[in-house]
Design an enzyme around this catalytic site. Structure first.
Site, PDB file in Angstrom:
ATOM      1  N   GLU A  19      32.690  11.516  64.866  1.00  0.00           N
ATOM      2  CA  GLU A  19      33.235  10.278  65.438  1.00  0.00           C
ATOM      3  C   GLU A  19      33.214   9.166  64.388  1.00  0.00           C
ATOM      4  O   GLU A  19      32.286   9.079  63.591  1.00  0.00           O
ATOM      5  CB  GLU A  19      32.351   9.869  66.631  1.00  0.00           C
ATOM      6  N   ASP A 127      31.359  -0.314  76.927  1.00  0.00           N
ATOM      7  CA  ASP A 127      30.134  -1.115  76.881  1.00  0.00           C
ATOM      8  C   ASP A 127      30.393  -2.500  77.461  1.00  0.00           C
ATOM      9  O   ASP A 127      31.533  -2.975  77.479  1.00  0.00           O
ATOM     10  CB  ASP A 127      29.678  -1.284  75.421  1.00  0.00           C
TER      11      ASP A 127
END
Ligand code: FAD
Length: 318
Positions: A19, A127
């Site tokens: 990632e 988030d």
């Protein structure tokens, strides 16, 4: 190609993937290439690119008033995915979040991904903003990953928010979701968290990528519990090496995970930060080898813009 097809084609051999974070605004895409180049020799079939919601910054105006400004620190996820596919001929997996998008904007973003030939998306709630103490959905946007997932599934069936005229094309996204071996921090208990994970899979999620963990027993228990909940999609472990002693505090604080006592003791016993990095890499090498023996389909590394530790681990493991 879909991640589920990559896994099927590997016929039980564990795959390597990683990632990336988009560079902070003002930096070049070269940062991305500098991270990817050293890792290409391990043949990643796919590379994930995170998505970052805009945050608020406050600028002082003449007279002392503070002006609130919406600011995205790391833009460029979709363009980076397109650049990766063009340059390296591997699948790029954009993370798609609820926060910051109305449903209409989500749909348009998905159409962009479809037209770019992107086959996989990792759908997430996202988030909370750093300046807010909890996640607040965008008015007119999705509140949970499962809502966003339903939207992607609808589009895979040719259903759009408002009746589209003459639907002759539909997306075929392979959809990933997040899973938390140590529980999502907002869930009141593990059972409730699993209930919602199960909901995501029942709605059509094709694979799960886990939050990082440092104790493989947590992954084993998670996989076992998924089976008990009739969850049978591939479960991809997310992994990150400790590279600095301050992470003994920052990783549990940010990601709500435990660091095993053997690892924290070993880090604390180090005489230098270079030694800490060695301990972190060695831990991840043995963790990775064990996960392969446990049958993990893919080992997915969170590089956080630093390829070197992941390269060292991949050299020892793949
Ligand atoms: P959800 O599945 O929506 O769950 C969030 C919480 O709500 C959980 O506690 C769950 O139990 C609960 N819940 C779920 N559905 C319901 C419901 N219907 N009613 C009530 N409660 C419910 N964040 C980013 O901003 N960008 C990224 O690129 C990114 N990438 C990530 C990649 C991975 C592999 C992982 C594990 C996390 C990533 N995150 C990212 C962080 C993630 O967005 C946060 O952990 C977020 O707090 C939760 O996202 P989720 O998709 O798991 O949410």
């Amino acid at each position: 190609m879909k991640i589920t097809e990559h896994i099927k084609n590997a016929q039980g051999k564990a795959l390597f993937s990683f990632e990336l974070l988009p560079p902070v605004k003002g930096q070049s895409i070269k940062h991305i290439y500098d991270t990817i180049d050293p890792l290409m020799e391990f043949n990643p079939p796919f590379i994930d690119v995170t998505y970052h919601r805009e945050d608020y910054i406050y600028k002082e105006q003449p007279g002392g008033l503070l002006q609130k400004i919406a600011y995205r620190k790391r833009p460029g996820t979709v363009a980076i995915c397109a650049a990766i596919m063009n340059r390296y001929k591997v699948d790029a997996v954009p993370h798609l979040i609820c926060g910051g998008f109305t449903k209409e904007e989500t749909e348009n973003a998905l159409i962009d991904l479809q037209f770019l030939g992107i086959d996989n998306v990792l759908v997430l709630r996202g988030d909370a903003r750093q300046t807010e103490n909890a996640f607040y959905p965008t008015p007119g946007g999705h509140a949970y990953a499962s809502d966003l997932l339903e939207h992607v599934v609808d589009m895979n069936q040719g259903k759009y928010l408002h009746d589209a005229i003459d639907v002759t094309d539909q997306s075929t996204f392979c959809i990933g979701v997040a899973g938390y071996p140590e529980k999502h921090f907002e869930a009141p208990n593990l059972e409730t968290d699993f209930k919602y994970l199960k909901k995501k899979v029942d709605l059509g999620a094709n694979f799960i990528v886990t939050q990082m963990f440092f104790d493989n027993q947590k992954y084993l228990e998670f996989v076992k519990k998924c089976k008990e909940y009739d969850i049978h999609v591939p479960i991809i472990p997310g992994l990150k090496p400790i590279t600095h002693s301050r992470q003994l505090i920052s990783l549990p604080k940010t990601f709500h995970i435990d660091i095993p006592v053997d690892l924290s003791d070993a880090v604390r016993a180090c005489k230098s930060e270079l030694d800490v990095k060695e301990v972190g890499i060695e831990w991840l090498i043995s963790q990775s080898k064990e996960l392969i023996e446990m049958g993990a389909p893919v080992l997915h590394y969170y590089t956080m813009g630093n390829a070197e530790p992941t390269k060292r681990i991949a050299e020892a493991v793949f």
